[in-house]
Design an enzyme around this catalytic site. Structure first.
Site: not given
Length: 667
Positions: A256, A315, A338, A378, A380, A430, A435
């Site tokens: 990467c 990354h 990317d 972001n 979970d 966070e 958020e």
């Protein structure tokens, strides 16, 4: 008209030095003139006779086969129009005429040929122009332009969130063949597409990956790089793009940070402001459900056939700066691109451009590929315990972490050799209402809170291991009660790569303790012999991943967490002069000691700099335990000015150790 009185162009001087200085392109190592669109440039035209009022001068700018050309005639008006190509007389003296030409701020970028009244005036390159307020890549701050367009060196940030390491990187966007290579990668685009930084950046991103039409780089995460260059060896985009330009073949191999470095180079080369960005604890969601699912057995070992998602220690991608005239208002500015081959977008491996503003707000429908990037920063994390029950598996959710993905998002600070944390550009703080609202907006449902009633909470203090020393962990258990309770702790430790690819399990540490008070610490340890002999099993930098499960014996309540430990290794010492002269030998002295109880094999020290024509290296097969080696590397600078020299050490067992110094090279 009498042919003897016909106006004939004898010569055209492109005023390369003058124009290049005005267009901030003087550093490009090419014989051709390099210009930026939407900005005046000058031509000196020699005629057979003085120019008269009835004469015509016609300039034709051609971008190649099947591409449109611009025809521009002398404009008698003294002021410039707001749009389009224009040419005016700046000065006239006898048979010499100085013309001022301005290209359109939305002109096609690329390689041009120019004719003046059928005289072949030569070739030039036209780039995007961050200095032009009408260009869609306009960047207002001179300091930002100096960093994101003109700076040819920088840093990659690697490691993981609690132990960030910087890796010097040479972008080298002005070096020989780089600009030619970048525009050759775009030859498949239509003329209108070559006007748009959105489409040009997406195309460059696509062509970075060899899986897309013989692009630049071959991705490889196998640990076997025997038929190419190991990704950790690269410290510069320059040899990669030069090799691709010369051979027309994909270069082996990249991961990467290499994809990001080369993409940043290519974007800066064509005039699009760009920066390499690192996201620590980066989610890779294979099911597109905005979360990472990790499945553990009762000892804490991951179950590979169930755990399809992964969390990368870090990354890297590239941000590019541009207006998004193809989107609703509010999404101009930084866009994520990317080129690492992870996900298919419109049939090819690529991501973006995806607006950082849309990522932050959870607007995953905004083009391009915003869902994937939103989850990276972001998402979970769900940890499941897989229990065997009468030959059937039962998955029990034992942890939901809403704040563990997307940490310390980093890039190089403008004008300084320091890390800048840009996490809040990508996400709200966070746990804040904003958020969680962004997550709700992205997923279309309210977050799951069924584990909020847990009485036991678990965390880990350590974040590193000194190579050759034992692994020591401190587990912190917090409760709302002070009643004594017995707790079973199981900790499984894996040796893995930065992408979460497990190479081997080092073992399981199990312990039963009685905890008292609302907060308790539990120490776990594993001897270095469990990992030290496995470091060379693959040709990659390795980390230790730990999964910890704690169970209250009486109630059966279970909680879980994970931790990543990086290896620390003492740096080698380097001596080099602070000044040197061009075309004269410069000596670098290195001193290195193997502090490990095992031999280090396949030793290589290398020196890279934009002040050198080629990388210089020194190699040795083996350095025994406790052995110190001293040696010198001699190189000859070929460019003047302050030049950064990067000295790297790699071996089969130890990777990514480097030193750097700026040396002033004079004539």
């Amino acid at each position: 008209m009498d042919s003897r009185n016909m106006l004939v162009v004898y010569s055209v001087n492109l005023e390369k030095k003058l124009n290049a200085a005005a267009h901030h392109t003087i550093e490009y190592q090419t014989q051709k003139l390099v210009l930026r669109r939407g900005q005046i440039f000058s031509l000196k035209v020699m005629l057979n006779r003085p120019l008269q009022s009835h004469d015509e001068l016609k300039l034709i700018f051609n971008t190649g086969h099947n591409m449109p050309f611009y025809t521009v005639e002398l404009d008698p008006m003294t002021s410039y129009r707001s749009k389009g190509w224009q040419v005016k007389i700046a000065k006239q003296s006898g048979v010499e005429v100085v013309l001022n030409v301005i290209s359109a701020a939305d002109a096609v970028v690329g390689r041009y040929t120019m004719n003046v009244n059928e005289f072949d005036a030569g070739v030039f390159f036209l780039l995007f122009n961050p200095w032009c307020s009408d260009d869609s890549v306009f960047m207002a701050s001179e300091e930002d332009r100096a960093e994101y367009v003109l700076n040819d060196t920088g840093y990659m940030y690697m490691g993981f969130a609690k132990q960030i390491k910087e890796k010097p990187w040479t972008f080298g966007q002005f070096e020989k063949y780089i600009l030619n290579c970048c525009f050759r990668l775009l030859t498949h685009l239509e003329p209108k597409e070559m006007q748009s930084p959105v489409l040009v950046s997406r195309a460059i991103c696509t062509m970075m990956c060899a899986a897309n039409n013989f692009g630049v780089l071959v991705g490889n995460w196998t640990g076997d790089y025997s038929n190419g260059t190991a990704p950790y060896v690269w410290a510069s985009s320059v040899p990669i793009l030069q090799q691709h330009y010369i051979t027309r073949m994909p270069v082996r191999f990249g991961q990467c940070w290499v994809f990001s470095g080369v993409l940043t180079t290519a974007l800066r080369a064509v005039g699009i402001p760009a920066r390499s960005v690192t996201n620590f604890e980066s989610a890779h969601d294979t099911e597109k459900n905005l979360r990472v699912d990790i499945y553990l057995d009762e000892s804490g070992k991951t179950i590979p056939h169930l755990t399809k998602d992964s969390v990368w220690n870090f990354h890297m991608w590239t941000d590019a700066w541009m207006k998004r005239q193809d989107l609703p208002q509010g999404h101009d500015g930084w866009q994520v691109l990317d080129s690492t081959p992870q996900e298919i977008s419109e049939g090819q491996f690529r991501i973006g451009p995806s607006p950082v503003s849309a990522i932050r707000q959870g607007l995953v429908q905004i083009m391009y590929d915003t869902t994937f990037v939103f989850t990276e920063v972001n998402g979970d994390k769900y940890i499941w315990l897989v229990k065997q029950n009468q030959e059937r598996e039962k998955n029990v959710l034992i942890a939901v972490e809403t704040a563990s993905i997307g940490k310390n998002i980093s890039t190089k600070m403008v004008g300084e050799n320091r890390r800048q944390d840009i996490t809040l550009h990508y996400k709200f703080p966070e746990g804040s209402p904003e958020e969680r609202k962004a997550m709700e907006k992205a997923s279309g449902k309210r977050p799951d809170d069924k584990l909020n009633s847990r009485t036991l909470h678990i965390s880990v203090l350590q974040n590193s291991v000194e190579l050759g020393h034992p692994i020591n962990l401190t587990i912190v258990l917090k409760r709302k009660t002070a009643t004594p309770q017995n707790v079973n702790i199981s900790c499984s430790l894996d040796l893995q790569t930065y992408t979460g690819n497990k190479k081997t399990n080092l073992g399981v540490i199990q312990k039963t303790v009685q905890i008292q008070g609302q907060e308790s610490e539990v120490s776990l340890s594993m001897d270095s012999s469990f990992y030290i002999y496995k470091l060379g099993m693959v040709d990659d930098e390795m980390v230790i991943k730990g999964f910890i499960i704690a169970e209250i014996v009486d109630s059966g309540e279970r909680v879980a967490t994970d931790t990543t430990l990086c290896f620390l290794y003492s740096a080698f010492s380097v001596e080099m002069p602070s000044t040197s002269k061009v075309n004269q030998p410069l000596t670098i002295t290195c001193n290195f000691k193997n502090t490990l109880p095992i031999p280090l094999t396949n030793i290589k020290f290398s020196v890279e700099s934009l002040g050198l024509n080629n990388m210089k290296s020194w190699e040795q097969e083996t350095v025994p335990p406790g052995k110190t080696i001293n040696f010198q590397i001699e190189c000859t600078p070929v460019k003047t000015g302050p030049r950064k020299f990067i000295v790297k050490f790699i071996s089969r067992q130890v990777k990514e150790v480097h030193a750097e110094k700026v040396v002033l090279i004079t004539k």
